[in-house]
Design a protein around this motif. Sequence first.
Motif, short mmCIF file in Angstrom:
data_model
loop_
_atom_site.label_atom_id
_atom_site.label_comp_id
_atom_site.label_asym_id
_atom_site.label_seq_id
_atom_site.Cartn_x
_atom_site.Cartn_y
_atom_site.Cartn_z
N UNK A 1 0.84 -1.21 0.00
CA UNK A 1 0.00 0.00 0.00
C UNK A 1 0.87 1.25 0.00
N UNK A 2 0.32 2.37 -0.47
CA UNK A 2 1.10 3.61 -0.44
C UNK A 2 1.31 4.08 0.99
N UNK A 3 2.32 4.87 1.21
CA UNK A 3 2.55 5.34 2.59
C UNK A 3 1.39 6.21 3.05
N UNK A 4 1.10 6.21 4.35
CA UNK A 4 -0.03 7.00 4.85
C UNK A 4 0.24 8.50 4.71
N UNK A 5 -0.84 9.26 4.57
CA UNK A 5 -0.72 10.71 4.46
C UNK A 5 -0.37 11.30 5.83
N UNK A 6 0.31 12.42 5.84
CA UNK A 6 0.62 13.04 7.13
C UNK A 6 -0.67 13.55 7.78
N UNK A 7 -0.69 13.65 9.11
CA UNK A 7 -1.91 14.14 9.77
C UNK A 7 -2.15 15.61 9.43
N UNK A 8 -3.40 16.07 9.48
CA UNK A 8 -3.68 17.48 9.20
C UNK A 8 -3.11 18.37 10.30
N UNK A 9 -2.90 19.62 10.00
CA UNK A 9 -2.38 20.54 11.03
C UNK A 9 -3.31 20.62 12.23
N UNK A 10 -2.75 20.94 13.37
CA UNK A 10 -3.52 21.04 14.61
C UNK A 10 -4.50 22.20 14.50
N UNK A 11 -5.73 21.97 14.91
CA UNK A 11 -6.74 23.01 14.88
C UNK A 11 -7.59 22.99 13.63
N UNK A 12 -7.25 22.17 12.66
CA UNK A 12 -8.04 22.10 11.43
C UNK A 12 -9.24 21.18 11.67
N UNK A 13 -10.46 21.68 11.48
CA UNK A 13 -11.62 20.82 11.70
C UNK A 13 -11.72 19.76 10.59
N UNK A 14 -12.07 18.57 10.98
CA UNK A 14 -12.23 17.49 10.02
C UNK A 14 -13.67 17.49 9.53
N UNK A 15 -13.89 17.33 8.21
CA UNK A 15 -15.25 17.36 7.69
C UNK A 15 -16.02 16.08 8.02
#
Length: 70
Positions: A30-44
Amino acid sequence: MIIQNKRIFASILFVLISFVCAAQGADPGPPPPLPPPPVGTPLPIDGGILLGMFFALFYGIKKSVVLRKQ
């Protein structure tokens, strides 16, 4: 077909299928996982979750109305 011909035919098929399976390339994984979103960014929240909540609410209201009529 006689039994001997069936055995030869089955053996040839087994060998050919083995070659096809061995000819497949190695799975790169599998492809490498994406980096986590920046702190404070609301997830949809996906639309499917909201739609599921709507149907669950509708089903619950309908079920309670049917049970009250009994």
